[in-house]
Design a protein around this motif. Structure first.
Motif, short mmCIF file in Angstrom:
data_model
loop_
_atom_site.label_atom_id
_atom_site.label_comp_id
_atom_site.label_asym_id
_atom_site.label_seq_id
_atom_site.Cartn_x
_atom_site.Cartn_y
_atom_site.Cartn_z
N VAL A 163 -38.97 -6.93 20.65
CA VAL A 163 -40.13 -7.06 21.53
C VAL A 163 -39.81 -8.13 22.58
O VAL A 163 -38.75 -8.75 22.55
CB VAL A 163 -41.39 -7.43 20.72
CG1 VAL A 163 -41.72 -6.32 19.73
CG2 VAL A 163 -41.21 -8.76 20.01
N ALA A 164 -40.71 -8.34 23.50
CA ALA A 164 -40.44 -9.28 24.61
C ALA A 164 -40.13 -10.67 24.11
O ALA A 164 -39.32 -11.39 24.72
CB ALA A 164 -41.64 -9.30 25.56
N GLU A 165 -40.73 -11.09 23.00
CA GLU A 165 -40.54 -12.45 22.50
C GLU A 165 -39.33 -12.60 21.58
O GLU A 165 -39.04 -13.71 21.11
CB GLU A 165 -41.80 -12.91 21.74
CG GLU A 165 -43.06 -12.98 22.58
CD GLU A 165 -43.82 -11.65 22.60
OE1 GLU A 165 -43.26 -10.65 22.06
OE2 GLU A 165 -44.93 -11.61 23.14
N THR A 166 -38.65 -11.53 21.26
CA THR A 166 -37.54 -11.59 20.31
C THR A 166 -36.44 -12.52 20.80
O THR A 166 -35.96 -12.39 21.93
CB THR A 166 -36.96 -10.19 20.05
OG1 THR A 166 -37.98 -9.36 19.49
CG2 THR A 166 -35.79 -10.27 19.07
N TYR A 167 -36.07 -13.45 19.95
CA TYR A 167 -35.03 -14.43 20.27
C TYR A 167 -33.77 -14.08 19.48
O TYR A 167 -33.82 -13.87 18.26
CB TYR A 167 -35.50 -15.84 19.90
CG TYR A 167 -34.50 -16.93 20.19
CD1 TYR A 167 -34.49 -17.57 21.43
CD2 TYR A 167 -33.55 -17.32 19.24
CE1 TYR A 167 -33.57 -18.57 21.71
CE2 TYR A 167 -32.64 -18.32 19.52
CZ TYR A 167 -32.66 -18.94 20.75
OH TYR A 167 -31.73 -19.91 21.02
N VAL A 168 -32.64 -14.02 20.17
CA VAL A 168 -31.36 -13.69 19.54
C VAL A 168 -30.35 -14.79 19.85
O VAL A 168 -30.16 -15.15 21.02
CB VAL A 168 -30.82 -12.34 20.05
CG1 VAL A 168 -29.47 -12.03 19.37
CG2 VAL A 168 -31.81 -11.22 19.79
N ASN A 169 -29.74 -15.30 18.82
CA ASN A 169 -28.62 -16.23 19.01
C ASN A 169 -27.45 -15.76 18.15
O ASN A 169 -27.62 -15.43 16.98
CB ASN A 169 -28.99 -17.66 18.61
CG ASN A 169 -27.85 -18.64 18.88
OD1 ASN A 169 -27.41 -18.79 20.01
ND2 ASN A 169 -27.38 -19.29 17.83
N ILE A 170 -26.27 -15.70 18.76
CA ILE A 170 -25.07 -15.28 18.05
C ILE A 170 -24.09 -16.44 18.03
O ILE A 170 -23.74 -16.98 19.07
CB ILE A 170 -24.41 -14.06 18.72
CG1 ILE A 170 -25.41 -12.89 18.79
CG2 ILE A 170 -23.17 -13.64 17.94
CD1 ILE A 170 -24.89 -11.69 19.55
#
Length: 347
Positions: free
Chosen positions: A245-252
């Protein structure tokens, strides 16, 4: 012990210059330098005469001169000058040359059969050139442990509940069930944790308030590259198969383990996030936090290495070790196959 027909990180590209830089990689002495045009060269760091390290010699143009008797080698490892016998180059005077390539801010090296060194096989980093993603400077540290202990650690989401209490831990990291999946490039250990507060490390980074659904995606790829993906999305919006969704935060977090020898590993890392591409303060905050956590790992892993090397009773495995055991078996099959066809040097 090592898969040699694979690309390893030799170091950050910026750390290799016109100076002769000695390294030990997979138990082999290597000297790395850049030619006048900027291309990197990696040679066996041992003159074939009396094995003086070439790194103790001089760089003459694009050639390396041994500091003992002046034998000189080009970037292919061929002897091109022998001052003590200028009219008769020694026929067996050559050193091994290793394929290298600059990519993703790293210098990569191929320690196996040079004819198999396809740069297209370098581990792909998605979105590396995507200007909407933020990136940290990353870092490097030497850890006094066998590289496979680090591999085990990076396939173990559960250890954060005890080792990284102030950073990556959080509700569910100690007891939520794990899913283990074998892929064509390695193994993934993952789980969704639903309706819990974000971990301390991510609490100030996510772009929403309240509880979250959290994905821990721990992936290990051959030969020893860890991709740890953290996904945080508002509670009720996450889970297997659900779109972001718009608020989804992804860190790799990208983790690259290069064995120095049986008891030492050089660990490189950097982080890539889907927000704040130009916020230097956030990048520095994340990098500093990651280094603190990795120092916590170093203390544990060095003690594990010492304990396993000197054990006086058998060790056991737990259920959480399933992913690491699966990866080790798959890696060993590749190593055995490599040796069976004569493509690996003797360890």
């Amino acid at each position: 012990m090592y898969l040699r027909n694979a690309w390893y990180v030799a170091g950050w590209s910026a750390d290799f210059t016109r100076a002769l830089k000695p390294e030990t990689l997979l138990g082999e002495p290597v000297v790395i330098f850049r030619k006048e045009n900027g291309d990197a060269v990696a040679l066996e760091d041992a003159c074939p005469h009396r094995k003086l390290p070439l790194s103790q010699g001089q760089l003459r143009g694009d050639r390396v001169e041994c500091g003992y008797h002046g034998l000189t080698f080009d970037g292919r490892g061929h002897c091109v000058a022998a001052p003590t016998q200028p009219d008769r180059l020694p026929t067996r005077a050559r050193v091994r040359s290793y394929p290298v390539a600059d990519r993703y801010r790293f210098l990569w090296i191929w320690m196996g059969d040079p004819e198999l060194a396809d740069p297209g096989l370098i581990f792909p980093i998605e979105n590396f050139d995507n200007t909407s993603w933020g990136v940290t400077d990353g870092g490097v540290m030497d850890i006094r442990c066998h590289y496979l202990w680090m591999v085990d650690n990076l396939l173990d989401p559960s250890h954060v509940a005890w080792v990284h209490v102030a950073s990556f831990a959080g509700g569910g990291t100690d007891d939520e069930p794990l899913t283990v999946e074998k892929t064509d490039r390695g193994v993934v250990v993952s789980r969704w944790i639903s309706g819990r507060p974000p971990s301390p490390y991510y609490a100030g980074l996510v772009r929403f308030d309240g509880d979250c659904d959290r994905l821990q995606h721990y992936e290990m790829c051959f030969p020893a590259i860890g991709l740890n993906k953290s996904v945080y999305t508002p509670a009720g919006t996450g889970g297997p198969g659900k779109p972001p969704v718009a608020e989804t935060y992804v860190n790799i977090s990208y983790n690259f383990m290069t064995p120095i020898d049986e008891g030492r590993t050089r660990y490189f890392w950097f982080q890539h996030r889907n927000t704040d591409p130009d916020d230097r303060e956030i990048s520095e905050q994340m990098n500093a936090g990651a280094r603190v956590a990795f120092e916590e790992d170093r203390e544990i892993l060095e003690a594990v290495h010492r304990g396993m090397a000197a054990k006086t009773s058998p060790n056991i495995d737990l259920g959480l070790d399933a992913g690491a055991k699966l990866f080790r078996r798959a890696l060993q099959r590749q190593i055995d196959s490599e040796k069976a066809v004569g493509l690996s040097r003797t360890d």
